[in-house]
Write an enzyme that holds these catalytic residues in place. Structure first.
Site, PDB file in Angstrom:
ATOM      1  N   HIS A  58       0.826  -1.223   0.000  1.00 17.64           N
ATOM      2  CA  HIS A  58       0.000   0.000   0.000  1.00 17.64           C
ATOM      3  C   HIS A  58       0.858   1.270   0.000  1.00 17.64           C
ATOM      4  O   HIS A  58       0.508   2.277   0.618  1.00 17.64           O
ATOM      5  CB  HIS A  58      -0.963   0.027   1.191  1.00 17.64           C
ATOM      6  CG  HIS A  58      -1.971  -1.083   1.174  1.00 17.64           C
ATOM      7  ND1 HIS A  58      -3.150  -1.009   0.471  1.00 17.64           N
ATOM      8  CD2 HIS A  58      -1.959  -2.314   1.739  1.00 17.64           C
ATOM      9  CE1 HIS A  58      -3.825  -2.134   0.615  1.00 17.64           C
ATOM     10  NE2 HIS A  58      -3.122  -2.951   1.372  1.00 17.64           N
ATOM     11  N   ASN A 131     -10.391  -3.239   2.034  1.00 13.98           N
ATOM     12  CA  ASN A 131     -10.006  -3.244   0.626  1.00 13.98           C
ATOM     13  C   ASN A 131     -11.246  -3.024  -0.234  1.00 13.98           C
ATOM     14  O   ASN A 131     -12.368  -3.093   0.264  1.00 13.98           O
ATOM     15  CB  ASN A 131      -9.394  -4.603   0.243  1.00 13.98           C
ATOM     16  CG  ASN A 131      -7.923  -4.710   0.601  1.00 13.98           C
ATOM     17  OD1 ASN A 131      -7.221  -3.716   0.713  1.00 13.98           O
ATOM     18  ND2 ASN A 131      -7.465  -5.928   0.784  1.00 13.98           N
ATOM     19  N   TYR A 341       0.266  -4.344  11.622  1.00 11.60           N
ATOM     20  CA  TYR A 341       0.132  -2.931  11.229  1.00 11.60           C
ATOM     21  C   TYR A 341       0.832  -2.025  12.232  1.00 11.60           C
ATOM     22  O   TYR A 341       1.602  -1.141  11.871  1.00 11.60           O
ATOM     23  CB  TYR A 341      -1.350  -2.550  11.066  1.00 11.60           C
ATOM     24  CG  TYR A 341      -1.902  -3.010   9.747  1.00 11.60           C
ATOM     25  CD1 TYR A 341      -1.997  -4.371   9.456  1.00 11.60           C
ATOM     26  CD2 TYR A 341      -2.295  -2.111   8.773  1.00 11.60           C
ATOM     27  CE1 TYR A 341      -2.475  -4.814   8.246  1.00 11.60           C
ATOM     28  CE2 TYR A 341      -2.770  -2.547   7.544  1.00 11.60           C
ATOM     29  CZ  TYR A 341      -2.863  -3.895   7.292  1.00 11.60           C
ATOM     30  OH  TYR A 341      -3.322  -4.338   6.087  1.00 11.60           O
TER      31      TYR A 341
END
Ligand code: NDP
Length: 512
Positions: A58, A131, A341
């Site tokens: 990303h 997404n 993350y």
């Protein structure tokens, strides 16, 4: 750039006035540059460190601010404060992205799109990190880094590699649903405004009676779905690689604020128990007929960032940022993302990334016992106690923020999912019942265009998976990529192990 039309005195980073910003300090007219030109040294030194590590996935993205407004009452399912009443508005920051390309890659690549929204709620930041596709390629996080490597560059050539790409997918049948969506027209959204956002994972919602529900989120674009054909995408990639980034910015500048309607599918724990597939398997959707989506609210983006680096590049979303009323499910992929993350943001932005303004919990005060660390840019809680328990009025845990208990039984082991034959049912429904003739023609064309570049044995193995979805699908791909449809049919009837063995070398495929 906006012209503010008033002059300010140029200074160094430390506020010291600068006398000359055009001529370096030298010993004489033609002499060498002097170390004592500290302004020059500061400028070069900062420039040398301007880039932070780009996201591993990303990396290329665009973002905007806005708000979320509740339009339907869902308070019986969740006690999340920001969803507590119709009309309640919460400030948000959203970031859209491609996945596999680098920070300078083209927006028109065939790739899933990231759809991340940070809600600055009064109970802390809630991050939705989804997404534009409702499913994913794999369902066990042990496969994630391997999968991503295959979508990136060959370690030797440093080029994208169709063999790596299709080798992994053809050896991973659970990917077939997502592959079918990725190679459909939805694989290249026309812009970030013209796509949906899905949680893909199942999450838990719980109310103040300790009742819990499983939910899946769908942000439906109010601009309608619009996609690019691969031929149009080629033109965008060449002429304007930033077209979707530009489109989002320009639309907001013009006052054409993009919006999405949030819907959720809701399942009770009893329904989940007996459902025909594992609802924590991210390669599956919940059929609309069984679990009709219900409206929750509306997301509107109406503010462009003033500074891309400050807000978009430094924005850090984590599926682990969940507010009371929302909790994770046992989905293995989600469980790994809860760790990964936060971990990658600490690497990319440092241990105090939560102090970067776009990431701060601006509508809820941070009262933690975390202290110090690189780039602690605030007052670091001054003289307040830095340990718990303490008898100096430090912040205390609040029992009402706990999620309800739920039962798990079983032995510790490494379990495969127990419904492997289900992998083809949902892509079959998509191919046969949802797609129209034109969608199927585009899907086949897109696959043929890409898969043709792989080795023959990989082509055969992948075509067999399409055949298992639907014989017509497999046959058309086989014809398009120039392999024998009869061999493809034969491979499709084999077990996974047999198929892998039968496609292990050029000799084995000759003997098929
Ligand atoms: P439905 O007929 O109720 O739903 C089909 C959904 O497919 C549509 O609502 C739309 O999702 C989506 N869709 C439409 N055209 C395309 C396309 N060309 N490519 C990809 N998706 C498209 O049936 P089911 O709910 O039983 O689902 C049937 C199949 O549809 C699934 O197996 C899955 O492949 C696909 N699908 C299902 C979704 C779900 O959450 N149930 C979501 C997306 C796809 P949307 O309304 O979200 O735009």
């Amino acid at each position: 750039m906006k012209n503010k039309n008033h002059k300010k005195r140029l200074t160094t980073a430390f506020g010291i006035p600068v006398g000359d910003d055009q001529n370096s300090l030298t010993a004489g007219n033609r002499g060498p540059v002097l170390m004592q030109d500290v302004h020059l040294l500061e400028k070069l030194g900062h420039f040398d460190r301007e880039r932070i590590p780009e996201r591993v996935v990303h990396a290329k993205g665009a973002g905007a601010g806005g708000y979320f407004e509740v339009t339907s009452d869902v308070s019986k399912y969740t006690k999340a404060d920001f969803l507590s009443k119709v009309g309640k508005k919460t400030e948000v920051f959203a970031r859209f992205s491609t996945v596999g390309g680098e920070k300078g890659s083209a927006d028109a690549e065939r790739d899933p799109r990231g759809f991340a929204v940070k809600f600055y709620t009064e109970e802390g930041n809630y991050d939705f990190v989804g997404n534009n596709t409702p499913v994913f390629f794999i369902r066990d996080p042990l496969k994630f880094s391997d999968f991503i490597h295959t979508q990136k560059r060959n370690p030797s050539t440093n080029c994208k590699d169709p063999d790596m790409f299709w080798d992994f997918l053809s050896l991973t049948p659970e990917s077939i649903h997502q592959v079918t969506i990725l190679f459909s027209d939805r694989g290249i959204p026309a812009t970030y405004r013209h796509m949906n956002g899905y949680s893909s994972h199942t999450f838990m919602w719980y109310n103040d009676k300790e009742e819990y529900f499983w939910v899946q989120y769908h942000f439906k674009t109010d601009q309608k779905i619009k996609n690019l054909t691969r031929q149009d995408a080629e033109i965008f990639k060449g002429k304007d690689p930033d077209h979707a980034t530009r489109d989002l910015y320009d639309a907001i500048e013009k006052g054409e604020y993009p919006s999405w309607t949030l819907q959720v599918q809701i399942m009770t724990p009893e329904e989940a128990e007996d459902y025909r597939f594992d609802i924590f398997d991210i390669t599956k959707v919940w059929p609309h007929a069984d679990f009709p989506p219900r409206e929750v609210g509306r997301l509107v983006l109406n503010r462009n960032p003033d500074n891309y680096f400050a807000e978009v590049e430094q924005a850090a979303f984590s599926p682990g940022n969940l507010v009371p009323g929302i909790a994770p499910s046992p989905d293995k992929m989600l469980q790994a993302r809860l760790f990964s993350y936060h971990d990658t943001h600490i690497h990319r932005l440092g241990p105090n990334y939560h102090l970067i303004p776009v990431n701060t919990s601006k509508n809820a005060q941070e009262n933690s016992y975390q202290r110090d660390g690189l780039m602690r840019t605030d007052k670091n809680f001054g003289g307040k106690p830095n340990y718990w328990p303490n008898s100096f009025n430090g912040p205390e845990p609040d029992e009402t923020a706990k999620q309800p208990p739920f039962k798990i039984l079983g032995k510790v082991d490494r379990y495969p999912f127990t419904h492997p034959n289900d992998d083809f049912i949902q892509p079959r429904a998509l191919y046969r019942d949802v797609m129209k003739d034109m969608d199927r023609d585009h899907l086949i064309g897109n696959i043929v265009d890409h898969l043709s570049n792989a080795q023959k044995r990989i082509k055969l193995r992948q075509a067999a998976l399409f055949y298992k979805v639907d014989p017509d699908y497999g046959r058309r791909v086989a014809e398009g990529i120039g392999v024998d449809p009869k061999k493809v049919e034969k491979l499709s009837k084999m077990s996974n192990e047999e198929r892998v063995k039968a496609t292990s070398s050029d000799d084995t495929i000759r003997n098929l």
